[in-house]
Design a protein around this motif. Structure first.
Motif, PDB file in Angstrom:
ATOM      1  N   GLN A 129       0.804  -1.216   0.000  1.00 26.66           N
ATOM      2  CA  GLN A 129       0.000   0.000   0.000  1.00 26.66           C
ATOM      3  C   GLN A 129       0.843   1.275   0.000  1.00 26.66           C
ATOM      4  O   GLN A 129       0.321   2.372   0.213  1.00 26.66           O
ATOM      5  CB  GLN A 129      -0.945   0.000   1.203  1.00 26.66           C
ATOM      6  N   LEU A 130       2.150   1.139  -0.252  1.00 23.11           N
ATOM      7  CA  LEU A 130       2.992   2.335  -0.359  1.00 23.11           C
ATOM      8  C   LEU A 130       2.446   3.265  -1.435  1.00 23.11           C
ATOM      9  O   LEU A 130       2.000   2.817  -2.492  1.00 23.11           O
ATOM     10  CB  LEU A 130       4.429   1.939  -0.712  1.00 23.11           C
ATOM     11  N   ARG A 131       2.499   4.560  -1.152  1.00 22.28           N
ATOM     12  CA  ARG A 131       2.029   5.523  -2.141  1.00 22.28           C
ATOM     13  C   ARG A 131       3.058   5.701  -3.246  1.00 22.28           C
ATOM     14  O   ARG A 131       4.243   5.401  -3.064  1.00 22.28           O
ATOM     15  CB  ARG A 131       1.750   6.860  -1.457  1.00 22.28           C
ATOM     16  N   GLN A 132       2.615   6.166  -4.376  1.00 20.51           N
ATOM     17  CA  GLN A 132       3.504   6.367  -5.514  1.00 20.51           C
ATOM     18  C   GLN A 132       4.706   7.224  -5.117  1.00 20.51           C
ATOM     19  O   GLN A 132       4.559   8.278  -4.521  1.00 20.51           O
ATOM     20  CB  GLN A 132       2.760   7.033  -6.661  1.00 20.51           C
ATOM     21  N   GLY A 133       5.887   6.739  -5.447  1.00 21.61           N
ATOM     22  CA  GLY A 133       7.115   7.468  -5.148  1.00 21.61           C
ATOM     23  C   GLY A 133       7.773   7.065  -3.845  1.00 21.61           C
ATOM     24  O   GLY A 133       8.964   7.347  -3.643  1.00 21.61           O
ATOM     25  N   GLU A 134       7.037   6.380  -2.943  1.00 24.73           N
ATOM     26  CA  GLU A 134       7.625   5.972  -1.666  1.00 24.73           C
ATOM     27  C   GLU A 134       8.507   4.737  -1.849  1.00 24.73           C
ATOM     28  O   GLU A 134       8.277   3.924  -2.740  1.00 24.73           O
ATOM     29  CB  GLU A 134       6.531   5.685  -0.634  1.00 24.73           C
ATOM     30  N   LEU A 135       9.501   4.618  -0.961  1.00 23.89           N
ATOM     31  CA  LEU A 135      10.448   3.508  -1.046  1.00 23.89           C
ATOM     32  C   LEU A 135      10.111   2.416  -0.034  1.00 23.89           C
ATOM     33  O   LEU A 135       9.681   2.696   1.089  1.00 23.89           O
ATOM     34  CB  LEU A 135      11.869   4.002  -0.786  1.00 23.89           C
ATOM     35  N   GLY A 136      10.345   1.178  -0.441  1.00 24.01           N
ATOM     36  CA  GLY A 136      10.162   0.048   0.451  1.00 24.01           C
ATOM     37  C   GLY A 136      11.249  -0.981   0.206  1.00 24.01           C
ATOM     38  O   GLY A 136      11.880  -0.999  -0.856  1.00 24.01           O
ATOM     39  N   ALA A 137      11.487  -1.829   1.187  1.00 26.23           N
ATOM     40  CA  ALA A 137      12.497  -2.873   1.061  1.00 26.23           C
ATOM     41  C   ALA A 137      11.846  -4.249   1.156  1.00 26.23           C
ATOM     42  O   ALA A 137      10.867  -4.434   1.877  1.00 26.23           O
ATOM     43  CB  ALA A 137      13.555  -2.738   2.153  1.00 26.23           C
ATOM     44  N   ILE A 138      12.382  -5.186   0.381  1.00 30.69           N
ATOM     45  CA  ILE A 138      12.000  -6.595   0.484  1.00 30.69           C
ATOM     46  C   ILE A 138      13.238  -7.340   0.975  1.00 30.69           C
ATOM     47  O   ILE A 138      14.311  -7.224   0.393  1.00 30.69           O
ATOM     48  CB  ILE A 138      11.565  -7.167  -0.874  1.00 30.69           C
TER      49      ILE A 138
END
Length: 373
Positions: free
Chosen positions: A133-142
Motif C-alpha cells: 500500500q505504499l504511495r507512488q514514489g515511496e520507497l520500500g524494502a524486500i
C-alpha cells in the motif's frame, strides 16, 4: 535499463544516495554475523545461570548477562511468528524471525526517513500490506534475512541476507532500484540501476567494481555447475545433470591419477543465493536456478547480469532472457497470499558463463525437468 535516482522523491538534504547503499551493505553484513552468533547463544545458554554467577570476562557480569539474556529472550517460543505469510521452502524457523526483526529494526532506525515499509519471506500479513500500500514514489524494502535456512541450521554455510530496494509506482506495482546481498563468507554483491553499476566487497572490505569487468577465461572451470535451492523435493529437476554416466561433450580430464574421457559434470548441490552472490568472481561455468523463484530469493541475479560475461537461459524455452526481462521479473513484487506459488515470478533457468561449451549448455538445458505448477 535505468530508473530515477533515489532522491527524486526523498529529502536531498538528509543522506546521499551513496550513504543509503552503504548503510544497507552494513545491515546485510551484520545480519549474516548475527545468524552465526545465534548458535553460540544457544550453546552458552546451557552454561550461564540466571543470576550471572560464574561469568568471567573483561565485560561486567551484569552487562554480559543482559546481552545474553536479550538473545535468549529472542529465542523463546514467543518469538516464533504465526503470522508469517510465506509458506515457501523451509518451515519458519526462530532464527529467521530473529534476523527478520533485526534487519527491519535497523532499516527503520537508520533509514526510516527513506524506507517506509519492509516486506519479505518472514513478513507478516500486516507488514506485506504496508509494503503493497505504499504511495507512488515511496520507497520500500524486500528482505530475506536468512536465505538458505536449512543450510544455516545444518551445515552452517550456504546462506545469505538479501535486501532489495523498490520504489512504488502506486496501485501495488513497483520498480526495482537495486539490492545488497551478503553471503555467509561475508562477500557482498551490491547493484544499483541508476546509474547501472555493480560491485563486490570482500570480507575485509576490499571493493571491486564489476560493471563491464572482463572475466579472465583462464579462471573458468569447464563443466562445473552449482544449483540454487536444491533440497530433496527439487532433486528430480536436476536428476539428469547429476547422472555420472551422462555425456556432456566435455574435454577429457585427469581425476585420481587417471584420464577420464567424456566426464560428467562437476555439480555443487549445497548452494543457494551465496553461490549467485559469489558468481562474478568464481570459476563456475554454470549456475542453475530450479523452479520459479520468489523475488527475494533471486534478487542477486540483477548484480550478476550487470557484472556481465554471462547469459541467463529460461529452462522452459531454452531461450536467452534479456536484462530488461530479468529486471521486470524482479520488479514484479507480490505477497505470498493463499497460493504458495502466486508470487514465484522469477523463471527457472540456467546461468551460463561466456565461453562455455555450446554443446554442453544445450545438453544441460535438455536434461532439466521443469515441474508443472
Amino acid at each position: 535499463m535505468s530508473t530515477d535516482a533515489i532522491h527524486k522523491c526523498s529529502d536531498p538534504f538528509s543522506l546521499s544516495q551513496k550513504k543509503v547503499w552503504h548503510i544497507l551493505e552494513e545491515i546485510s553484513r551484520e545480519a549474516v554475523a548475527s545468524t552465526f552468533e545465534q548458535a553460540y547463544v544457544d550453546a552458552i545458554r546451557l552454561q550461564v545461570d540466571p543470576t550471572g554467577e560464574g561469568l568471567i570476562s573483561d565485560i561486567s557480569a551484569v552487562d554480559k548477562l543482559a546481552g545474553i539474556q536479550g538473545r535468549l529472550d529472542a529465542r523463546s517460543p514467543s518469538a516464533a511468528s504465526d503470522d508469517r505469510l510465506s509458506v515457501d521452502g523451509e518451515q519458519a524457523a526462530t532464527i529467521d524471525v530473529i534476523v527478520h526483526h533485526l534487519v527491519r529494526e535497523r532499516i527503520f532506525r537508520l533509514l526510516g526517513g527513506f524506507i517506509k515499509a519492509v516486506g519479505g519471506e518472514e513478513a507478516t500479513a500486516g507488514q506485506w500490506r504496508e509494503f503493497l500500500q505504499l504511495r507512488q514514489g515511496e520507497l520500500g524494502a524486500i528482505i530475506d534475512p536468512v536465505d538458505g535456512t536449512s543450510n544455516a541450521r545444518t551445515i552452517r554455510e550456504g546462506f545469505s541476507c538479501n535486501i532489495a530496494l523498490f520504489r512504488s509506482r502506486g496501485g501495488g506495482t513497483f520498480e526495482l532500484l537495486g539490492a545488497v546481498c551478503t553471503n555467509n563468507s561475508q562477500e557482498t554483491l551490491a547493484f544499483n540501476l541508476n546509474p547501472e553499476s555493480a560491485h563486490m566487497m570482500s570480507p575485509r572490505g576490499t571493493v571491486v567494481d564489476l560493471t563491464g569487468a572482463a572475466f579472465d577465461p583462464t579462471r573458468r572451470r569447464p563443466g562445473t555447475l552449482a544449483t540454487v535451492a536444491t533440497r530433496g523435493p527439487a532433486r528430480e529437476e536436476i536428476s539428469g545433470i547429476l547422472d555420472p554416466q551422462g555425456s556432456f561433450d566435455l574435454p577429457s580430464t585427469e581425476y585420481g591419477g587417471k584420464t577420464v574421457h567424456d566426464p560428467a559434470l562437476t555439480v555443487f548441490v549445497t548452494a543457494g543465493a551465496p553461490k549467485m552472490i559469489s558468481w562474478p568472481l568464481s570459476g563456475l561455468d554454470y549456475l542453475y536456478v530450479p523452479h520459479d523463484q520468489a523475488v527475494y530469493d533471486a534478487i542477486p541475479m540483477g548484480g550478476v547480469l550487470l557484472a556481465g560475461n554471462c547469459s541467463y537461459y529460461i529452462a522452459s524455452t531454452g531461450q536467452r532472457a534479456t536484462f530488461e526481462e530479468v529486471i521486470g521479473w524482479l520488479s514484479d513484487v507480490r505477497s505470498p497470499g493463499e497460493d504458495p506459488y502466486h508470487h514465484r515470478t522469477f523463471k527457472a533457468g540456467l546461468l551460463v558463463r561466456d565461453g562455455a561449451n555450446i554443446s554442453t549448455t544445450k545438453k544441460i538445458l535438455e536434461k532439466i525437468k521443469i515441474p508443472v505448477r
